[in-house]
Design a protein around this motif. Structure first.
Motif, PDB file in Angstrom:
ATOM      1  N   ALA A  41      10.686  36.189  44.774  1.00 46.43           N
ATOM      2  CA  ALA A  41      11.389  36.802  43.643  1.00 46.43           C
ATOM      3  C   ALA A  41      12.899  36.694  43.780  1.00 46.43           C
ATOM      4  CB  ALA A  41      10.975  38.268  43.500  1.00 46.43           C
ATOM      5  N   ILE A  42      13.400  36.612  45.003  1.00 44.65           N
ATOM      6  CA  ILE A  42      14.852  36.569  45.194  1.00 44.65           C
ATOM      7  C   ILE A  42      15.314  35.304  45.904  1.00 44.65           C
ATOM      8  CG2 ILE A  42      15.115  39.080  45.179  1.00 44.65           C
ATOM      9  CD1 ILE A  42      15.316  38.948  48.239  1.00 44.65           C
ATOM     10  N   SER A  96      13.581  46.565  46.298  1.00 47.12           N
ATOM     11  CA  SER A  96      14.758  46.898  47.098  1.00 47.12           C
ATOM     12  C   SER A  96      14.823  46.028  48.341  1.00 47.12           C
ATOM     13  CB  SER A  96      14.756  48.374  47.492  1.00 47.12           C
ATOM     14  OG  SER A  96      13.619  48.690  48.287  1.00 47.12           O
ATOM     15  N   ILE A  97      16.028  45.920  48.881  1.00 43.86           N
ATOM     16  CA  ILE A  97      16.235  45.111  50.075  1.00 43.86           C
ATOM     17  C   ILE A  97      17.376  45.704  50.896  1.00 43.86           C
ATOM     18  CG2 ILE A  97      17.899  43.522  48.983  1.00 43.86           C
ATOM     19  CD1 ILE A  97      16.468  41.273  50.644  1.00 43.86           C
ATOM     20  N   ASN A 111      19.126  47.452  45.121  1.00 46.45           N
ATOM     21  CA  ASN A 111      17.952  47.553  44.266  1.00 46.45           C
ATOM     22  C   ASN A 111      17.756  46.232  43.541  1.00 46.45           C
ATOM     23  OD1 ASN A 111      17.544  50.337  44.895  1.00 46.45           O
ATOM     24  ND2 ASN A 111      19.187  50.857  43.462  1.00 46.45           N
ATOM     25  N   VAL A 112      16.549  45.687  43.600  1.00 43.25           N
ATOM     26  CA  VAL A 112      16.257  44.371  43.048  1.00 43.25           C
ATOM     27  C   VAL A 112      15.707  44.482  41.638  1.00 43.25           C
ATOM     28  CG1 VAL A 112      14.952  42.238  43.352  1.00 43.25           C
ATOM     29  CG2 VAL A 112      15.791  43.480  45.358  1.00 43.25           C
ATOM     30  N   ALA A 113      16.351  43.801  40.703  1.00 42.28           N
ATOM     31  CA  ALA A 113      15.849  43.682  39.334  1.00 42.28           C
ATOM     32  C   ALA A 113      15.607  42.206  39.052  1.00 42.28           C
ATOM     33  CB  ALA A 113      16.844  44.274  38.342  1.00 42.28           C
ATOM     34  N   SER A 114      15.153  41.889  37.855  1.00 44.07           N
ATOM     35  CA  SER A 114      14.818  40.501  37.547  1.00 44.07           C
ATOM     36  C   SER A 114      16.037  39.590  37.563  1.00 44.07           C
ATOM     37  CB  SER A 114      14.133  40.422  36.181  1.00 44.07           C
ATOM     38  OG  SER A 114      15.002  40.926  35.167  1.00 44.07           O
ATOM     39  N   ASP A 115      17.213  40.124  37.181  1.00 43.32           N
ATOM     40  CA  ASP A 115      18.412  39.283  37.086  1.00 43.32           C
ATOM     41  C   ASP A 115      19.594  39.832  37.863  1.00 43.32           C
ATOM     42  OD1 ASP A 115      18.904  41.490  35.547  1.00 43.32           O
ATOM     43  OD2 ASP A 115      19.711  40.384  33.837  1.00 43.32           O
ATOM     44  N   SER A 116      19.368  40.780  38.758  1.00 44.88           N
ATOM     45  CA  SER A 116      20.477  41.343  39.525  1.00 44.88           C
ATOM     46  C   SER A 116      19.968  42.068  40.759  1.00 44.88           C
ATOM     47  CB  SER A 116      21.301  42.308  38.666  1.00 44.88           C
ATOM     48  OG  SER A 116      20.532  43.456  38.340  1.00 44.88           O
ATOM     49  N   ILE A 117      20.870  42.216  41.723  1.00 45.44           N
ATOM     50  CA  ILE A 117      20.644  43.087  42.883  1.00 45.44           C
ATOM     51  C   ILE A 117      21.875  43.976  42.981  1.00 45.44           C
ATOM     52  CG2 ILE A 117      20.229  43.231  45.360  1.00 45.44           C
ATOM     53  CD1 ILE A 117      19.153  40.381  45.278  1.00 45.44           C
ATOM     54  N   LYS A 133      24.406  38.521  41.320  1.00 44.13           N
ATOM     55  CA  LYS A 133      23.724  37.809  40.254  1.00 44.13           C
ATOM     56  C   LYS A 133      23.281  36.441  40.786  1.00 44.13           C
ATOM     57  CE  LYS A 133      24.388  40.465  36.499  1.00 44.13           C
ATOM     58  NZ  LYS A 133      23.311  40.875  35.556  1.00 44.13           N
ATOM     59  N   PRO A 134      22.184  35.883  40.236  1.00 42.65           N
ATOM     60  CA  PRO A 134      21.790  34.544  40.690  1.00 42.65           C
ATOM     61  C   PRO A 134      22.944  33.553  40.527  1.00 42.65           C
ATOM     62  CG  PRO A 134      20.066  35.518  39.335  1.00 42.65           C
ATOM     63  CD  PRO A 134      21.267  36.424  39.216  1.00 42.65           C
ATOM     64  N   ASP A 135      23.213  32.790  41.580  1.00 35.05           N
ATOM     65  CA  ASP A 135      24.331  31.847  41.542  1.00 35.05           C
ATOM     66  C   ASP A 135      23.952  30.615  40.741  1.00 35.05           C
ATOM     67  OD1 ASP A 135      26.874  31.078  42.109  1.00 35.05           O
ATOM     68  OD2 ASP A 135      26.483  30.472  44.180  1.00 35.05           O
ATOM     69  N   ALA A 136      24.890  30.134  39.943  1.00 33.47           N
ATOM     70  CA  ALA A 136      24.650  28.934  39.148  1.00 33.47           C
ATOM     71  C   ALA A 136      24.590  27.710  40.056  1.00 33.47           C
ATOM     72  CB  ALA A 136      25.753  28.762  38.110  1.00 33.47           C
TER      73      ALA A 136
END
Length: 468
Positions: A41-42, A96-97, A111-117, A133-136
């Protein structure tokens, strides 16, 4: 160029003073650890900024999944040139991580969400909010970086400097090299250990310049600084004069190549100052200075420190006191350098002698600079280009950005015009020290800018060379 008070702002990660150019340390990158969770997921790089006053320090968390389905992580600090810091994942669940970076005394819980930590980064008693945020993908973040196949020839090569040091570099040669002699340039990097692309924050400006020139009939040589990349030698024992000799050797190397016509020197920041030095010695046929410092190293660094103090919220009499102390410190280092010595300076005694009240954080920062002093720094603040600029007779192109916070454009170009009346000079609106279009010009902004170098600057460089 780097201000001596950066330690006040960049103690956060405890790597060292930040420099467009300062990377005087190595951190081992050994993956450790790991705790089972839904690693997929991450998986991948996640990016965020630690904010410290007006300063932003980008961090990248690189999450991966082991064959056993465990989550592993390393940490990068792009602005400080550090990658692969070992991180232990101490807890990981679907939402969470938590991880620990023992080498820098830091922890992160998020806290882990679909598009952010979203979480908190803690180091040595200080806690900061951190949103990842996920890196481009790199090709999206740095679209100007050249990617093969290339319509020109790329040759990795080596040449020897005057002291016998073997330097490793890359030649780019236009596709048509037989019809006539082609112009060529040697590229000289700015301060701090830099590779042949002058790579910083995943930007590769020298690679971009080499690509653009080769596509338009101009050859180039760019090389790793001594002690950096594949080049031999000891960077920490070198000075600006050492790097000047390296650049001169690069030009001598090009002169021996068949089909090469006029040879110029393109330097950025400290490299621009080196271009001025060699031009005064009548070595290149022409020079190009990109934000090359024309005023004394001391004056340039004092201006940088003044700006850093402003950004730190240190103003008024307190700021004046700090500047008095820093100026006196520079003077002593210059005196030592001219005498051929480099002895630690007692900052407490110096502050007492000036009779000025200075914040403890500044005293601590200045003390830290004494621990990492190098011959390069003491030499840099001693150099005053105005002593040799008037000796330059070859064609000169000097470009500065009006939002440059490291080299003041107006004053710098003014000095060049005064001493080299025939120089072609440009103060480019909206450009920073790296020749990027920007908002503020601050170093903290470099990482978020997609553009590596302004197309207008590339056009100016090419036009100038082709008119030689």
């Amino acid at each position: 160029m780097v201000g001596i008070c950066h330690g006040v702002l960049f103690t956060l990660l405890k790597f060292a003073n930040m420099n467009i150019l300062s990377k005087y340390r190595t951190i081992a990158a050994v993956l450790s650890a790991l705790v089972c969770c839904n690693a997929s997921a991450i998986t991948g790089p996640w990016r965020g900024n630690l904010e410290f006053g007006q300063t932003k320090i980008p961090l990248v968390f690189n999450f991966s999944e082991t064959d056993q389905g465990k989550t592993s992580c390393t940490l990068d600090s792009p602005s400080q040139g550090v990658k692969g810091i070992s991180a232990d994942v101490t807890f990981c669940s679907d939402d969470s991580i938590a991880l620990e970076c023992k080498s820098i005394g830091a922890t992160f819980r998020g806290n882990v969400a679909s598009d952010s930590i979203s979480g908190k980064f803690t180091q040595r008693g200080m806690t900061f909010p951190l949103l990842l945020k996920p890196d481009a993908p790199l090709e999206d973040r740095r679209p100007q970086t050249p990617r093969p196949p290339f319509p020109y020839t790329v040759i990795d090569t080596v040449f020897t400097s005057t002291d016998g040091t073997l330097l490793s570099g890359t030649m780019t040669l236009p596709a048509d090299t037989k019809s006539k002699k082609i112009p060529a340039i040697v590229m000289v990097t700015g301060s701090g250990p830099q590779n042949r692309d002058e790579e910083m924050l995943d930007h590769k400006p020298f690679a971009v310049i080499a690509d653009y020139l080769a596509r338009n009939g101009v050859a180039s040589l760019r090389y790793d600084d001594r002690g950096t990349g594949e080049s031999k030698g000891d960077f920490l024992k070198a000075t600006t004069y050492t790097f000047k000799d390296d650049a001169k050797s690069g030009m001598e190397f090009l002169k021996k190549m068949k089909g090469i016509g006029k040879i110029g020197l393109l330097g950025h920041s400290e490299g621009g100052t080196i271009a001025f030095m060699l031009a005064a010695e009548k070595v290149p046929d022409f020079i190009i200075s990109l934000a090359g410092l024309a005023e004394s190293g001391k004056e340039g660094l004092l201006k940088q420190n003044e700006l850093i103090l402003d950004q730190s919220g240190i103003t008024g009499e307190t700021k004046e006191n700090c500047m008095t102390l820093i100026s006196r410190l520079f003077d002593i280092q210059i005196e030592q350098n001219k005498s051929g010595v480099c002895k630690p300076i007692d900052i407490d005694s110096l502050a007492k002698a000036t009779g000025k009240v200075v914040p403890p954080s500044i005293i601590t920062s200045l003390k830290s600079t004494q621990k990492i002093r190098t011959p390069w720094f003491d030499t840099l603040i001693t150099i005053n280009p105005q002593t040799f600029l008037s000796k330059i007779k070859c064609p000169v192109l000097a470009i500065n950005g009006d939002k440059d916070t490291q080299v003041e454009a107006g004053a710098n170009i003014g000095i060049i015009k005064k001493n080299i009346p025939k120089a072609e000079t440009h103060v480019m609106p909206g450009l920073n020290h790296l020749m990027q279009h920007c908002e503020t010009g601050e170093m903290a902004e470099y990482d978020s800018i997609r553009e590596t170098i302004s197309p207008e600057v590339l056009d100016l460089i090419l036009s100038f060379i082709l008119r030689r």
